[in-house]
Design a protein around this motif. Structure first.
Motif, PDB file in Angstrom:
ATOM      1  N   UNK A   4       0.849  -1.196   0.000  1.00 41.50           N
ATOM      2  CA  UNK A   4       0.000   0.000   0.000  1.00 41.50           C
ATOM      3  C   UNK A   4       0.881   1.241   0.000  1.00 41.50           C
ATOM      4  N   UNK A   5       0.539   2.179  -0.823  1.00 39.29           N
ATOM      5  CA  UNK A   5       1.295   3.425  -0.895  1.00 39.29           C
ATOM      6  C   UNK A   5       0.787   4.391   0.169  1.00 39.29           C
ATOM      7  N   UNK A   6       1.716   5.000   0.877  1.00 40.32           N
ATOM      8  CA  UNK A   6       1.366   5.982   1.897  1.00 40.32           C
ATOM      9  C   UNK A   6       1.800   7.342   1.382  1.00 40.32           C
ATOM     10  N   UNK A   7       0.863   8.258   1.308  1.00 38.02           N
ATOM     11  CA  UNK A   7       1.200   9.596   0.837  1.00 38.02           C
ATOM     12  C   UNK A   7       0.480  10.617   1.700  1.00 38.02           C
ATOM     13  N   UNK A   8       0.891  11.846   1.587  1.00 39.70           N
ATOM     14  CA  UNK A   8       0.279  12.916   2.360  1.00 39.70           C
ATOM     15  C   UNK A   8       1.239  13.451   3.408  1.00 39.70           C
ATOM     16  N   UNK A   9       0.697  14.058   4.425  1.00 39.64           N
ATOM     17  CA  UNK A   9       1.495  14.671   5.478  1.00 39.64           C
ATOM     18  C   UNK A   9       1.866  13.633   6.537  1.00 39.64           C
ATOM     19  N   UNK A  10       2.991  13.002   6.364  1.00 46.32           N
ATOM     20  CA  UNK A  10       3.441  12.032   7.353  1.00 46.32           C
ATOM     21  C   UNK A  10       3.989  12.722   8.598  1.00 46.32           C
ATOM     22  N   UNK A  11       4.356  14.005   8.488  1.00 48.83           N
ATOM     23  CA  UNK A  11       4.820  14.762   9.651  1.00 48.83           C
ATOM     24  C   UNK A  11       3.726  14.905  10.698  1.00 48.83           C
ATOM     25  N   UNK A  12       2.504  15.112  10.239  1.00 43.35           N
ATOM     26  CA  UNK A  12       1.387  15.239  11.175  1.00 43.35           C
ATOM     27  C   UNK A  12       1.140  13.925  11.897  1.00 43.35           C
ATOM     28  N   UNK A  13       1.225  12.830  11.186  1.00 38.46           N
ATOM     29  CA  UNK A  13       1.066  11.522  11.810  1.00 38.46           C
ATOM     30  C   UNK A  13       2.200  11.249  12.787  1.00 38.46           C
ATOM     31  N   UNK A  14       3.405  11.590  12.401  1.00 42.85           N
ATOM     32  CA  UNK A  14       4.563  11.396  13.282  1.00 42.85           C
ATOM     33  C   UNK A  14       4.470  12.224  14.542  1.00 42.85           C
ATOM     34  N   UNK A  15       4.036  13.470  14.416  1.00 41.56           N
ATOM     35  CA  UNK A  15       3.901  14.301  15.612  1.00 41.56           C
ATOM     36  C   UNK A  15       2.762  13.816  16.488  1.00 41.56           C
ATOM     37  N   UNK A  16       1.707  13.342  15.884  1.00 37.41           N
ATOM     38  CA  UNK A  16       0.605  12.792  16.665  1.00 37.41           C
ATOM     39  C   UNK A  16       1.058  11.609  17.505  1.00 37.41           C
ATOM     40  N   UNK A  17       1.867  10.754  16.928  1.00 41.59           N
ATOM     41  CA  UNK A  17       2.410   9.622  17.690  1.00 41.59           C
ATOM     42  C   UNK A  17       3.435  10.094  18.724  1.00 41.59           C
ATOM     43  N   UNK A  18       4.202  11.119  18.386  1.00 40.75           N
ATOM     44  CA  UNK A  18       5.217  11.623  19.314  1.00 40.75           C
ATOM     45  C   UNK A  18       4.598  12.383  20.479  1.00 40.75           C
ATOM     46  N   UNK A  19       3.376  12.859  20.338  1.00 45.04           N
ATOM     47  CA  UNK A  19       2.723  13.611  21.409  1.00 45.04           C
ATOM     48  C   UNK A  19       2.131  12.711  22.478  1.00 45.04           C
ATOM     49  N   UNK A  20       2.067  11.414  22.215  1.00 45.56           N
ATOM     50  CA  UNK A  20       1.511  10.494  23.207  1.00 45.56           C
ATOM     51  C   UNK A  20       2.409  10.435  24.436  1.00 45.56           C
ATOM     52  N   UNK A  21       3.714  10.367  24.236  1.00 53.38           N
ATOM     53  CA  UNK A  21       4.657  10.279  25.355  1.00 53.38           C
ATOM     54  C   UNK A  21       4.604  11.476  26.287  1.00 53.38           C
ATOM     55  N   UNK A  22       4.730  12.703  25.769  1.00 52.60           N
ATOM     56  CA  UNK A  22       4.611  13.861  26.653  1.00 52.60           C
ATOM     57  C   UNK A  22       3.245  13.981  27.316  1.00 52.60           C
ATOM     58  N   UNK A  23       2.193  13.549  26.646  1.00 52.47           N
ATOM     59  CA  UNK A  23       0.877  13.584  27.268  1.00 52.47           C
ATOM     60  C   UNK A  23       0.803  12.684  28.488  1.00 52.47           C
ATOM     61  N   UNK A  24       1.360  11.487  28.364  1.00 50.98           N
ATOM     62  CA  UNK A  24       1.405  10.572  29.502  1.00 50.98           C
ATOM     63  C   UNK A  24       2.327  11.125  30.581  1.00 50.98           C
ATOM     64  N   UNK A  25       3.452  11.708  30.170  1.00 52.34           N
ATOM     65  CA  UNK A  25       4.402  12.265  31.132  1.00 52.34           C
ATOM     66  C   UNK A  25       3.817  13.383  31.960  1.00 52.34           C
ATOM     67  N   UNK A  26       3.061  14.275  31.331  1.00 58.00           N
ATOM     68  CA  UNK A  26       2.432  15.373  32.060  1.00 58.00           C
ATOM     69  C   UNK A  26       1.427  14.822  33.065  1.00 58.00           C
ATOM     70  N   UNK A  27       0.676  13.818  32.666  1.00 54.13           N
ATOM     71  CA  UNK A  27      -0.277  13.205  33.583  1.00 54.13           C
ATOM     72  C   UNK A  27       0.402  12.594  34.793  1.00 54.13           C
ATOM     73  N   UNK A  28       1.518  11.921  34.578  1.00 53.72           N
ATOM     74  CA  UNK A  28       2.254  11.300  35.684  1.00 53.72           C
ATOM     75  C   UNK A  28       2.826  12.367  36.613  1.00 53.72           C
ATOM     76  N   UNK A  29       3.351  13.447  36.041  1.00 58.87           N
ATOM     77  CA  UNK A  29       3.949  14.515  36.849  1.00 58.87           C
ATOM     78  C   UNK A  29       2.902  15.166  37.753  1.00 58.87           C
ATOM     79  N   UNK A  30       1.749  15.518  37.188  1.00 55.47           N
ATOM     80  CA  UNK A  30       0.717  16.167  37.997  1.00 55.47           C
ATOM     81  C   UNK A  30       0.114  15.203  39.011  1.00 55.47           C
ATOM     82  N   UNK A  31      -0.023  13.922  38.649  1.00 55.68           N
ATOM     83  CA  UNK A  31      -0.543  12.941  39.602  1.00 55.68           C
ATOM     84  C   UNK A  31       0.414  12.782  40.779  1.00 55.68           C
TER      85      UNK A  31
END
Length: 73
Positions: A4-31
């Protein structure tokens, strides 16, 4: 069938996946801050400094991910 060919804005997908870690980290810090303040309310002021420092470091990692996503596209 071919691959399957993947085209389009892969940067947006990459940042979306990269934002999961900081989101979890912020939750752990405040908890951890809330739990520490509940256990020893007199140390809440000293712990608040570490809360802000940890939050800033985690958010900086998220911003690095955003910059990297756009720099590589």
């Amino acid at each position: 069938m071919g691959l399957a060919a993947v085209s389009g804005q892969l940067g947006a997908l990459g940042y979306g996946l990269a934002a999961i870690g900081p989101g979890i980290g912020v939750g752990i810090i405040f908890a951890a801050y809330i739990q520490a303040s509940a256990r020893q309310p007199e140390s809440a002021g000293a712990n608040r400094t570490w809360l802000i420092f940890g939050f800033a470091v985690v958010e900086a990692l998220a911003l690095f991910g955003l910059v990297l996503a756009f720099a590589l596209s």
